[in-house]
Design a protein around this motif. Sequence first.
Motif, PDB file in Angstrom:
ATOM      1  N   UNK A  38      48.995  15.203 124.774  1.00 50.13           N
ATOM      2  CA  UNK A  38      49.665  13.906 124.870  1.00 50.13           C
ATOM      3  C   UNK A  38      48.739  12.815 124.350  1.00 50.13           C
ATOM      4  N   UNK A  39      47.469  12.950 124.659  1.00 48.01           N
ATOM      5  CA  UNK A  39      46.501  11.976 124.133  1.00 48.01           C
ATOM      6  C   UNK A  39      45.129  12.613 124.112  1.00 48.01           C
ATOM      7  N   UNK A  65      42.946  11.392 115.603  1.00 46.54           N
ATOM      8  CA  UNK A  65      43.188  11.690 117.007  1.00 46.54           C
ATOM      9  C   UNK A  65      44.562  12.325 117.175  1.00 46.54           C
ATOM     10  N   UNK A  66      44.775  12.937 118.325  1.00 45.07           N
ATOM     11  CA  UNK A  66      46.072  13.508 118.658  1.00 45.07           C
ATOM     12  C   UNK A  66      46.739  12.625 119.700  1.00 45.07           C
ATOM     13  N   UNK A  67      47.795  11.941 119.285  1.00 40.64           N
ATOM     14  CA  UNK A  67      48.563  11.078 120.174  1.00 40.64           C
ATOM     15  C   UNK A  67      50.010  11.555 120.109  1.00 40.64           C
ATOM     16  N   UNK A  85      48.438  19.374 111.565  1.00 44.17           N
ATOM     17  CA  UNK A  85      48.916  17.992 111.646  1.00 44.17           C
ATOM     18  C   UNK A  85      49.107  17.578 113.095  1.00 44.17           C
ATOM     19  N   UNK A  86      48.999  16.262 113.332  1.00 40.13           N
ATOM     20  CA  UNK A  86      49.354  15.692 114.633  1.00 40.13           C
ATOM     21  C   UNK A  86      50.720  15.008 114.578  1.00 40.13           C
ATOM     22  N   UNK A  87      51.464  15.240 113.482  1.00 40.48           N
ATOM     23  CA  UNK A  87      52.750  14.593 113.294  1.00 40.48           C
ATOM     24  C   UNK A  87      52.643  13.247 112.617  1.00 40.48           C
TER      25      UNK A  87
END
Length: 230
Positions: A38-39, A65-67, A85-87
Amino acid sequence: MNINFHVFRKAILFSLFIYFSSSIQAQKHDNTWIFGYYYSITSQVVGLDFYFGAPNSVGFNPPFTFVGTSDACMSNTNGDLQFYSNGDQIANWNNQILSNSAGFNVDPISPTSYYNTFWQGALPIPYPDHPDQYMLFHLCGIYMTIDSTWRVQPLKLYYSVIDMNANNGEGDMILKQQIAFTDTLLPCTMQATRHANGRDWWVVNHKAYSNKFYVSLLTPNGVVQNNSYD
């Protein structure tokens, strides 16, 4: 086009059977997994690698970062990591931003995109008959008010093409942000299954607040069909 939902479901299950029984042993595109967050602002993100059969823990060193939860990962037929990818952004196997991928999932009608909070919002698939090329399907949307509540709502299904032969094997996004279709969609449930012909792929999305499904067909000629079923 309307058909009985049970017939549609049986067709999907049959395609899944064909895929798992005939082709999964020869393909290792899902060899590497990256965990969703999620974060996360840590310098390393963990995942799993099935290269030797049993899963081994691995670490990614992403340049972002991954958010949110729209993580995606793709390996080649040998099981070697190609990109993830993190989108929001895409990195290649060398943990570098994929060439020409900046803004690949930002909707031009909105100054800010919130697609990266979607569950299953990005889905890479091998591009049939295009060696080392991949079709990345991705949801895009905006904040909107529904029943007096602010929600993140997918409004489009895009696709982009990644060529991992380019840049001496470090990859390039050669086609960006093509619209498959536009509608109010669920922020999850996007799935893909191999066609019974063993080559093409079906991509399934669920229309929000309904029993309607969109089915897109990926062939060597690209996304050539978008049918809806109730």
